[in-house]
Enzyme design. Structure first.
Site, PDB file in Angstrom:
ATOM      1  N   HIS A  57      82.973  76.562 -14.048  1.00 54.05           N
ATOM      2  CA  HIS A  57      83.000  77.576 -12.987  1.00 54.05           C
ATOM      3  C   HIS A  57      84.295  77.519 -12.173  1.00 54.05           C
ATOM      4  CE1 HIS A  57      78.325  78.076 -12.815  1.00 54.05           C
ATOM      5  NE2 HIS A  57      78.851  78.429 -13.971  1.00 54.05           N
TER       6      HIS A  57
ATOM      7  N   LYS B 162      77.442  67.414  -3.210  1.00 48.23           N
ATOM      8  CA  LYS B 162      78.364  66.285  -3.165  1.00 48.23           C
ATOM      9  C   LYS B 162      77.763  64.936  -3.566  1.00 48.23           C
ATOM     10  CE  LYS B 162      82.082  68.174  -2.269  1.00 48.23           C
ATOM     11  NZ  LYS B 162      82.507  68.400  -3.626  1.00 48.23           N
TER      12      LYS B 162
ATOM     13  N   TYR C 176      85.419  71.214  -2.456  1.00 47.31           N
ATOM     14  CA  TYR C 176      84.351  71.556  -3.417  1.00 47.31           C
ATOM     15  C   TYR C 176      84.697  71.058  -4.820  1.00 47.31           C
ATOM     16  CZ  TYR C 176      80.783  74.273  -5.835  1.00 47.31           C
ATOM     17  OH  TYR C 176      79.715  74.636  -6.614  1.00 47.31           O
TER      18      TYR C 176
ATOM     19  N   TYR D 255      75.124  81.061  -3.139  1.00 46.13           N
ATOM     20  CA  TYR D 255      74.402  80.785  -1.896  1.00 46.13           C
ATOM     21  C   TYR D 255      74.154  82.125  -1.224  1.00 46.13           C
ATOM     22  CZ  TYR D 255      76.104  75.945  -2.413  1.00 46.13           C
ATOM     23  OH  TYR D 255      76.377  74.682  -2.868  1.00 46.13           O
TER      24      TYR D 255
ATOM     25  N   PRO E 211      71.974  68.678   0.151  1.00 34.27           N
ATOM     26  CA  PRO E 211      72.453  69.183  -1.141  1.00 34.27           C
ATOM     27  C   PRO E 211      73.429  70.363  -1.043  1.00 34.27           C
ATOM     28  CG  PRO E 211      70.124  69.704  -0.826  1.00 34.27           C
ATOM     29  CD  PRO E 211      70.515  68.804   0.287  1.00 34.27           C
TER      30      PRO E 211
HETATM   31  P1  RFL Z   1      69.854  57.571  -7.615  1.00 32.86           P
HETATM   32  O1  RFL Z   1      70.170  58.646  -8.563  1.00 32.86           O
HETATM   33  O2  RFL Z   1      68.761  57.783  -6.638  1.00 32.86           O
HETATM   34  O3  RFL Z   1      69.560  56.278  -8.484  1.00 32.86           O
HETATM   35  C1  RFL Z   1      68.974  55.126  -7.923  1.00 32.86           C
HETATM   36  C2  RFL Z   1      68.225  54.421  -9.018  1.00 32.86           C
HETATM   37  O4  RFL Z   1      67.707  53.188  -8.516  1.00 32.86           O
HETATM   38  C3  RFL Z   1      66.359  53.042  -8.940  1.00 32.86           C
HETATM   39  N1  RFL Z   1      65.687  52.142  -7.982  1.00 32.86           N
HETATM   40  C4  RFL Z   1      65.453  50.834  -8.229  1.00 32.86           C
HETATM   41  N2  RFL Z   1      65.705  50.076  -9.302  1.00 32.86           N
HETATM   42  C5  RFL Z   1      65.341  48.765  -9.244  1.00 32.86           C
HETATM   43  N3  RFL Z   1      64.711  48.217  -8.166  1.00 32.86           N
HETATM   44  C6  RFL Z   1      64.451  48.948  -7.075  1.00 32.86           C
HETATM   45  N4  RFL Z   1      63.852  48.396  -6.023  1.00 32.86           N
HETATM   46  C7  RFL Z   1      64.827  50.316  -7.076  1.00 32.86           C
HETATM   47  N5  RFL Z   1      64.718  51.333  -6.178  1.00 32.86           N
HETATM   48  C8  RFL Z   1      65.247  52.419  -6.737  1.00 32.86           C
HETATM   49  C9  RFL Z   1      65.816  54.459  -8.957  1.00 32.86           C
HETATM   50  O5  RFL Z   1      64.680  54.582  -9.787  1.00 32.86           O
HETATM   51  C10 RFL Z   1      67.023  55.219  -9.490  1.00 32.86           C
HETATM   52  O6  RFL Z   1      67.016  55.291 -10.898  1.00 32.86           O
HETATM   53  O7  RFL Z   1      71.149  57.139  -6.751  1.00 32.86           O
HETATM   54  P2  RFL Z   1      72.699  57.212  -7.082  1.00 32.86           P
HETATM   55  O8  RFL Z   1      73.026  56.566  -8.388  1.00 32.86           O
HETATM   56  O9  RFL Z   1      73.376  56.742  -5.851  1.00 32.86           O
HETATM   57  O10 RFL Z   1      73.012  58.782  -7.285  1.00 32.86           O
HETATM   58  C11 RFL Z   1      72.907  59.683  -6.208  1.00 32.86           C
HETATM   59  C12 RFL Z   1      72.466  61.057  -6.698  1.00 32.86           C
HETATM   60  O11 RFL Z   1      71.279  60.905  -7.466  1.00 32.86           O
HETATM   61  C13 RFL Z   1      72.218  62.036  -5.559  1.00 32.86           C
HETATM   62  O12 RFL Z   1      73.202  61.887  -4.560  1.00 32.86           O
HETATM   63  C14 RFL Z   1      72.261  63.514  -6.034  1.00 32.86           C
HETATM   64  O13 RFL Z   1      71.153  63.808  -6.858  1.00 32.86           O
HETATM   65  C15 RFL Z   1      72.291  64.462  -4.835  1.00 32.86           C
HETATM   66  N6  RFL Z   1      72.275  65.880  -5.235  1.00 32.86           N
HETATM   67  C16 RFL Z   1      73.408  66.505  -5.715  1.00 32.86           C
HETATM   68  N7  RFL Z   1      74.552  65.828  -5.868  1.00 32.86           N
HETATM   69  C17 RFL Z   1      75.644  66.431  -6.430  1.00 32.86           C
HETATM   70  O14 RFL Z   1      76.712  65.786  -6.521  1.00 32.86           O
HETATM   71  N8  RFL Z   1      75.617  67.736  -6.890  1.00 32.86           N
HETATM   72  C18 RFL Z   1      74.496  68.491  -6.773  1.00 32.86           C
HETATM   73  O15 RFL Z   1      74.485  69.625  -7.252  1.00 32.86           O
HETATM   74  C19 RFL Z   1      73.352  67.904  -6.127  1.00 32.86           C
HETATM   75  N9  RFL Z   1      72.216  68.603  -5.975  1.00 32.86           N
HETATM   76  C20 RFL Z   1      71.099  66.611  -5.117  1.00 32.86           C
HETATM   77  C21 RFL Z   1      71.099  67.992  -5.496  1.00 32.86           C
HETATM   78  C22 RFL Z   1      69.927  66.022  -4.660  1.00 32.86           C
HETATM   79  C23 RFL Z   1      68.790  66.788  -4.555  1.00 32.86           C
HETATM   80  N10 RFL Z   1      67.620  66.138  -4.108  1.00 32.86           N
HETATM   81  C24 RFL Z   1      66.601  65.807  -5.032  1.00 32.86           C
HETATM   82  C25 RFL Z   1      67.672  65.446  -2.848  1.00 32.86           C
HETATM   83  C26 RFL Z   1      69.973  68.756  -5.381  1.00 32.86           C
HETATM   84  C27 RFL Z   1      68.813  68.165  -4.888  1.00 32.86           C
HETATM   85  C28 RFL Z   1      67.595  69.040  -4.706  1.00 32.86           C
HETATM   86  C1  PHB Z   2      72.175  72.771  -8.525  1.00 29.32           C
HETATM   87  O1  PHB Z   2      72.639  73.436  -9.462  1.00 29.32           O
HETATM   88  O2  PHB Z   2      71.198  72.010  -8.676  1.00 29.32           O
HETATM   89  C2  PHB Z   2      72.780  72.860  -7.182  1.00 29.32           C
HETATM   90  C3  PHB Z   2      73.708  73.853  -6.891  1.00 29.32           C
HETATM   91  C4  PHB Z   2      74.281  73.925  -5.625  1.00 29.32           C
HETATM   92  C5  PHB Z   2      73.913  72.991  -4.670  1.00 29.32           C
HETATM   93  C6  PHB Z   2      73.005  71.994  -4.964  1.00 29.32           C
HETATM   94  C7  PHB Z   2      72.435  71.933  -6.218  1.00 29.32           C
HETATM   95  O3  PHB Z   2      74.474  73.052  -3.445  1.00 29.32           O
END
Ligand code: RFL
Ligand code: PHB
Length: 398
Positions: free
Chosen positions: A74, A298, A385, A202, A294
């Site tokens: 994109h 980031k 971004y 958005y 989200p």
């Molecule tokens: P994670 O992915 O949460 O991984 C942590 C891992 O640790 C495990 N764990 C344990 N393992 C052993 N012992 C324990 N006591 C433990 N406790 C936990 C868990 O099972 C898991 O496997 O953290 P990490 O690696 O720091 O990664 C962070 C990302 O996952 C998170 O920041 C993103 O998903 C946030 N996010 C987005 N980030 C982006 O860069 N681009 C996006 O488009 C984006 N969209 C989003 C998002 C997060 C969202 N939610 C669910 C809050 C959209 C959404 C809706």
């Molecule tokens: C996604 O594709 O899951 C997504 C897109 C934009 C955002 C967060 C998540 O700001």
């Protein structure tokens, strides 16, 4: 039974798996302990937008082959308000892109890469405990899938276990945790429908934000701003589609296509920064240390950026014995984390509805209008971004 390794990594999310791979490439051994099962980790639907900086790093460490084939490339994103759609083209200013590739795919590629190295990646690791972090021989214990208690002696512990993990609870009690809660959540769906626009959108409606993203040509990922205390069960598929359609109505595109919803989830919006990300031989990475809302996508990118900095610092100590980059790990990563916090907060505050006040909506509309009309505003948004540079290279080459 005691095993030894250089780095014990807790958590097999993007931070832990990426760190493990970068350490492997530098000849540093690690054990990755993950509480969940492999199938759970591989199927968790979460983030989807990768910065160019992240994709460059994943390419450099040899785990982007499938990503380069399958990701949607994109130039920016769409903004919709007042029934009108605008495209913010960040690529035009920088030659860089954003990549849509689900977090589950990134994680799957990293798991496959880890398995190919033959280094340990242990799923279903229960009751992980961390001890002796004020020494150079920290100890991590866990219960394996057969119920046996295991002990690992390491030289450093990487806390990559997210916002509900154990690592962050080990930080000294005087660690400052800066928090901003937002009064809403995102209700997210994955659905078998064609995305409404070719790039993510958005849609800022006076009644609240809707986000229209995708995972493929016939797979859409969409979100609705909902109150923080929302009960997911109260949102039938029909109600979700009605609300998504209402908030995304426009005069320049056909209405949203509806279809089968295959996943539904609720994520509260929070901003958190632990402003000390290390104590003794324990280092925090990713969501274990900081959360961004989200909006702006980031979180995953920051997790990879932290992994890069810690990989460099551990590589430097491994090669030369010089601990300086480890000592300054927090100071190295925090400025980029605050840039992401600032960006996410800016987008969050302009795109969401905070209350009834019509003055508030007019202010937001004025800001949105500047973003669509001013090339310099677009350039500034695009710089963040598409990804600010990582604070260090991932490998120590000295
Ligand atoms: P994670 O992915 O949460 O991984 C942590 C891992 O640790 C495990 N764990 C344990 N393992 C052993 N012992 C324990 N006591 C433990 N406790 C936990 C868990 O099972 C898991 O496997 O953290 P990490 O690696 O720091 O990664 C962070 C990302 O996952 C998170 O920041 C993103 O998903 C946030 N996010 C987005 N980030 C982006 O860069 N681009 C996006 O488009 C984006 N969209 C989003 C998002 C997060 C969202 N939610 C669910 C809050 C959209 C959404 C809706
Ligand atoms: C996604 O594709 O899951 C997504 C897109 C934009 C955002 C967060 C998540 O700001």
């Amino acid at each position: 039974m005691t095993e030894r390794c250089q780095v014990a990594i807790i958590g097999a999310g993007p931070a832990g798996l990426a760190l493990g791979h970068m350490l492997h490439l530098q000849g540093i051994d690690s054990v990755i302990l993950e509480r969940q099962s492999e199938s759970h980790v591989r199927s968790r639907v979460r983030a989807g937008v990768l910065e160019q900086t992240t994709v460059d790093l994943l390419t450099d460490i040899g785990v982007a082959e499938r990503l380069r084939r399958e990701a949607l490339v994109h130039n920016g994103f769409y903004l919709r308000f007042d029934r009108t759609t605008h495209h913010l083209d960040f690529h035009r200013h920088s030659g860089r892109h954003a990549y849509v590739y689900g977090q589950a795919e990134v994680v799957a590629d990293l798991i496959d890469a880890r398995k190919a190295t033959g280094r340990p990646l242990i799923f279903d690791a229960d009751d992980v405990t961390i001890a002796d972090i004020d020494t150079d021989r920290p100890v991590v214990e866990y219960t394996d899938v057969d119920g046996r208690r295991r002990r690992i002696e390491a030289e450093a512990v990487a806390g990559c276990d997210g916002s509900h993990g154990v690592s962050r609870t080990m930080m000294p009690s005087d660690t400052r945790i800066l928090v901003r809660s937002h009064p809403f959540a995102w209700l997210g769906i994955l659905a078998h429908t064609r995305p409404v626009t070719e790039e993510g959108m958005y849609s800022a409606h006076p009644d609240g934000l809707s986000v229209h993203s995708m995972r493929g040509p016939r797979l859409s990922r969409q979100y609705l701003q909902v109150p923080a205390e929302t009960d997911l069960d109260a949102w039938t598929d029909e109600r979700i589609w009605r609300e998504l359609r209402r908030r995304s109505q426009s005069d320049d595109h056909p209405p949203l296509e509806t279809g089968e919803i295959i996943e539904k989830s609720l994520a509260p919006l929070r901003s958190v920064v632990t402003d000390r990300m290390q104590t003794g031989s324990l280092y925090l990475l990713g969501d274990a240390a900081h959360i961004v809302p989200p909006t702006g996508a980031k979180g995953l990118n920051l997790a990879i950026s932290d992994a890069c900095a810690l990989s460099y610092a551990l590589g430097r100590r491994h090669r030369t014995g010089d601990r300086s980059a480890l000592t300054s790990y927090t100071d190295t990563v925090l400025p980029r984390i605050w840039q992401a916090q600032s960006f996410s907060w800016r987008l969050t505050s302009v795109l969401h509805r905070f209350g009834e006040d019509p003055y508030d909506w007019e202010l937001r509309r004025a800001r949105l209008t500047r973003w669509t009309q001013s090339p310099s505003e677009q350039q500034a948004l695009g710089e963040v971004y598409l990804g600010l540079p990582f604070p260090t290279p991932w490998r120590f080459d000295g």
